[in-house]
Motif scaffolding. Sequence first.
Motif, PDB file in Angstrom:
ATOM      1  N   ALA A  72      25.539 114.063  36.219  1.00 32.12           N
ATOM      2  CA  ALA A  72      25.557 115.058  37.290  1.00 32.12           C
ATOM      3  C   ALA A  72      26.657 114.739  38.302  1.00 32.12           C
ATOM      4  N   PHE A  73      26.842 113.446  38.599  1.00 35.77           N
ATOM      5  CA  PHE A  73      27.888 113.057  39.546  1.00 35.77           C
ATOM      6  C   PHE A  73      29.266 113.364  38.985  1.00 35.77           C
ATOM      7  N   VAL A  74      29.496 113.030  37.714  1.00 34.49           N
ATOM      8  CA  VAL A  74      30.788 113.314  37.089  1.00 34.49           C
ATOM      9  C   VAL A  74      31.045 114.818  37.064  1.00 34.49           C
ATOM     10  N   LYS A  75      30.020 115.608  36.759  1.00 32.10           N
ATOM     11  CA  LYS A  75      30.164 117.066  36.770  1.00 32.10           C
ATOM     12  C   LYS A  75      30.486 117.578  38.165  1.00 32.10           C
ATOM     13  N   PHE A  76      29.838 116.999  39.178  1.00 33.03           N
ATOM     14  CA  PHE A  76      30.086 117.386  40.569  1.00 33.03           C
ATOM     15  C   PHE A  76      31.548 117.173  40.962  1.00 33.03           C
ATOM     16  N   LEU A  77      32.176 116.130  40.410  1.00 36.48           N
ATOM     17  CA  LEU A  77      33.542 115.797  40.805  1.00 36.48           C
ATOM     18  C   LEU A  77      34.556 116.872  40.441  1.00 36.48           C
ATOM     19  N   THR A  78      34.195 117.790  39.534  1.00 36.49           N
ATOM     20  CA  THR A  78      35.108 118.880  39.179  1.00 36.49           C
ATOM     21  C   THR A  78      34.661 120.220  39.767  1.00 36.49           C
ATOM     22  N   THR A  79      33.748 120.206  40.712  1.00 39.36           N
ATOM     23  CA  THR A  79      33.429 121.421  41.449  1.00 39.36           C
ATOM     24  C   THR A  79      34.573 121.714  42.419  1.00 39.36           C
ATOM     25  N   PRO A  80      34.761 122.982  42.803  1.00 39.88           N
ATOM     26  CA  PRO A  80      35.845 123.305  43.753  1.00 39.88           C
ATOM     27  C   PRO A  80      35.770 122.506  45.046  1.00 39.88           C
ATOM     28  N   ALA A  81      34.562 122.310  45.569  1.00 38.38           N
ATOM     29  CA  ALA A  81      34.437 121.577  46.834  1.00 38.38           C
ATOM     30  C   ALA A  81      34.898 120.133  46.685  1.00 38.38           C
ATOM     31  N   ALA A  82      34.498 119.494  45.584  1.00 35.49           N
ATOM     32  CA  ALA A  82      34.904 118.105  45.368  1.00 35.49           C
ATOM     33  C   ALA A  82      36.394 118.009  45.091  1.00 35.49           C
ATOM     34  N   GLN A  83      36.922 118.932  44.319  1.00 41.04           N
ATOM     35  CA  GLN A  83      38.347 118.918  44.026  1.00 41.04           C
ATOM     36  C   GLN A  83      39.183 119.128  45.286  1.00 41.04           C
ATOM     37  N   GLN A  84      38.665 119.906  46.232  1.00 39.51           N
ATOM     38  CA  GLN A  84      39.390 120.078  47.492  1.00 39.51           C
ATOM     39  C   GLN A  84      39.410 118.781  48.292  1.00 39.51           C
ATOM     40  N   VAL A  85      38.341 118.009  48.210  1.00 40.45           N
ATOM     41  CA  VAL A  85      38.338 116.691  48.869  1.00 40.45           C
ATOM     42  C   VAL A  85      39.413 115.801  48.255  1.00 40.45           C
ATOM     43  N   PHE A  86      39.508 115.803  46.932  1.00 36.60           N
ATOM     44  CA  PHE A  86      40.582 115.044  46.296  1.00 36.60           C
ATOM     45  C   PHE A  86      41.943 115.533  46.789  1.00 36.60           C
ATOM     46  N   ALA A  87      42.129 116.856  46.868  1.00 37.82           N
ATOM     47  CA  ALA A  87      43.402 117.412  47.350  1.00 37.82           C
ATOM     48  C   ALA A  87      43.689 116.963  48.773  1.00 37.82           C
ATOM     49  N   ASN A  88      42.667 116.935  49.602  1.00 36.18           N
ATOM     50  CA  ASN A  88      42.847 116.497  50.990  1.00 36.18           C
ATOM     51  C   ASN A  88      43.281 115.046  51.070  1.00 36.18           C
ATOM     52  N   ASN A  89      42.952 114.270  50.016  1.00 36.54           N
ATOM     53  CA  ASN A  89      43.327 112.859  49.960  1.00 36.54           C
ATOM     54  C   ASN A  89      44.594 112.629  49.142  1.00 36.54           C
ATOM     55  N   GLY A  90      45.315 113.725  48.831  1.00 35.44           N
ATOM     56  CA  GLY A  90      46.626 113.593  48.204  1.00 35.44           C
ATOM     57  C   GLY A  90      46.653 113.700  46.700  1.00 35.44           C
ATOM     58  N   TYR A  91      45.501 113.903  46.055  1.00 34.01           N
ATOM     59  CA  TYR A  91      45.450 114.033  44.597  1.00 34.01           C
ATOM     60  C   TYR A  91      45.637 115.487  44.181  1.00 34.01           C
ATOM     61  N   ARG A  92      46.322 115.699  43.080  1.00 35.48           N
ATOM     62  CA  ARG A  92      46.472 117.039  42.526  1.00 35.48           C
ATOM     63  C   ARG A  92      45.183 117.417  41.796  1.00 35.48           C
ATOM     64  N   PRO A  93      44.553 118.521  42.171  1.00 35.46           N
ATOM     65  CA  PRO A  93      43.307 118.913  41.506  1.00 35.46           C
ATOM     66  C   PRO A  93      43.539 119.255  40.039  1.00 35.46           C
ATOM     67  N   VAL A  94      42.529 118.977  39.207  1.00 34.83           N
ATOM     68  CA  VAL A  94      42.597 119.376  37.803  1.00 34.83           C
ATOM     69  C   VAL A  94      42.050 120.785  37.597  1.00 34.83           C
ATOM     70  N   VAL A  95      41.293 121.284  38.553  1.00 32.46           N
ATOM     71  CA  VAL A  95      40.751 122.639  38.465  1.00 32.46           C
ATOM     72  C   VAL A  95      41.853 123.616  38.893  1.00 32.46           C
ATOM     73  N   PRO A  96      42.280 124.512  38.000  1.00 36.19           N
ATOM     74  CA  PRO A  96      43.447 125.361  38.286  1.00 36.19           C
ATOM     75  C   PRO A  96      43.347 126.164  39.571  1.00 36.19           C
ATOM     76  N   SER A  97      42.176 126.712  39.875  1.00 33.24           N
ATOM     77  CA  SER A  97      42.049 127.539  41.080  1.00 33.24           C
ATOM     78  C   SER A  97      42.269 126.725  42.346  1.00 33.24           C
ATOM     79  N   VAL A  98      41.814 125.486  42.338  1.00 29.47           N
ATOM     80  CA  VAL A  98      41.995 124.626  43.518  1.00 29.47           C
ATOM     81  C   VAL A  98      43.442 124.160  43.617  1.00 29.47           C
TER      82      VAL A  98
END
Length: 339
Positions: free
Chosen positions: A261-287
Amino acid sequence: MHRPALSAIGAVVLAAAAAIAVVVVPSAPARGTGAQLSLVAYSTPREAYGQLIPMFQKTPAGKDVSFTQSYGASGEQTRAVKAGLKADVVALSLAPDVNELVSSGLVFKGWQNKPYKGMVTDSLVVFVLRDGNPKHIKTWNDLLKPGVQVVTPNPFTSGGARWNVMAAYGAWRHEHKTGKQAQANLLKLFKNVVVQDKSARDALNTFVSGKGDVMLAYENEALFAQSKGQNLQFLIPRDTILIENPVAVTRTTENAQQANAFVKFLTTPAAQQVFANNGYRPVVPSVLKANRKKFPVRPGQFTIDAPSIGGWAKAQKRFFDAKRGIMARIEKQVGSDTG
């Protein structure tokens, strides 16, 4: 070029770097009798996971779940898990480290048979430069010039360093160098390397302390420092590699439902935006699309599967075999070691 000028990256990054050799960080305690997950990760995403774990704990799937977190150089973390370090979820720098755990029976072979091929973030290899770029460094060939001091981690401990090697080699192949010419350039490059730290974050700490003219780094490290208000100049070379960072659940977890469940959560839009805020390129295309201005595409951007490289399975054996690999020979020639 991303420009404010580089001074010191400051207390925030220095403190993080100093704390990250291999560090275990407990998170909020479980409420009631919930599961505890052990996250074992490479050195740089500590801040992102520090934000993501509380977010997950507020979801129905994360209720009553607590975490311990361990961060360090990706290769060293992999060896630690093989040696018995408890891990329910591993978030490492590159696929070969997860596959090493597959070979040891600690991760399921089909870990990449998931959305985004088991990857949770992307990045690029960039040049971090001194204020004003006094050595006028713009291209990979500039790193070979006499008197240019380069900082990069050791590729036999750091996943980030292996990405740096493949970025350099792939870039020269993109510039129509032969394989032998690109290997010769790698030797020239490592003759200019002045420090090979164990991890990418340690290398950042070294560069901040004043060592070197240029550091090969994750784009996310540079962007994270900027997001904390630090003055930092970096350049994305025309030809550079797309870094792909994997995450996987271990076979030994006693809490598979919560770990998945945690790994699945990491690819939700909200989690991917947190990664983006920390400088990572999201893997989810929409984000990624929503953050495109922050993450430009370079004209010579390539992946590890480029024909001149052939994917990680081939590159790992050819470049990073500790006895026979290209980098083992280069490290011996420059008087360094293989971790």
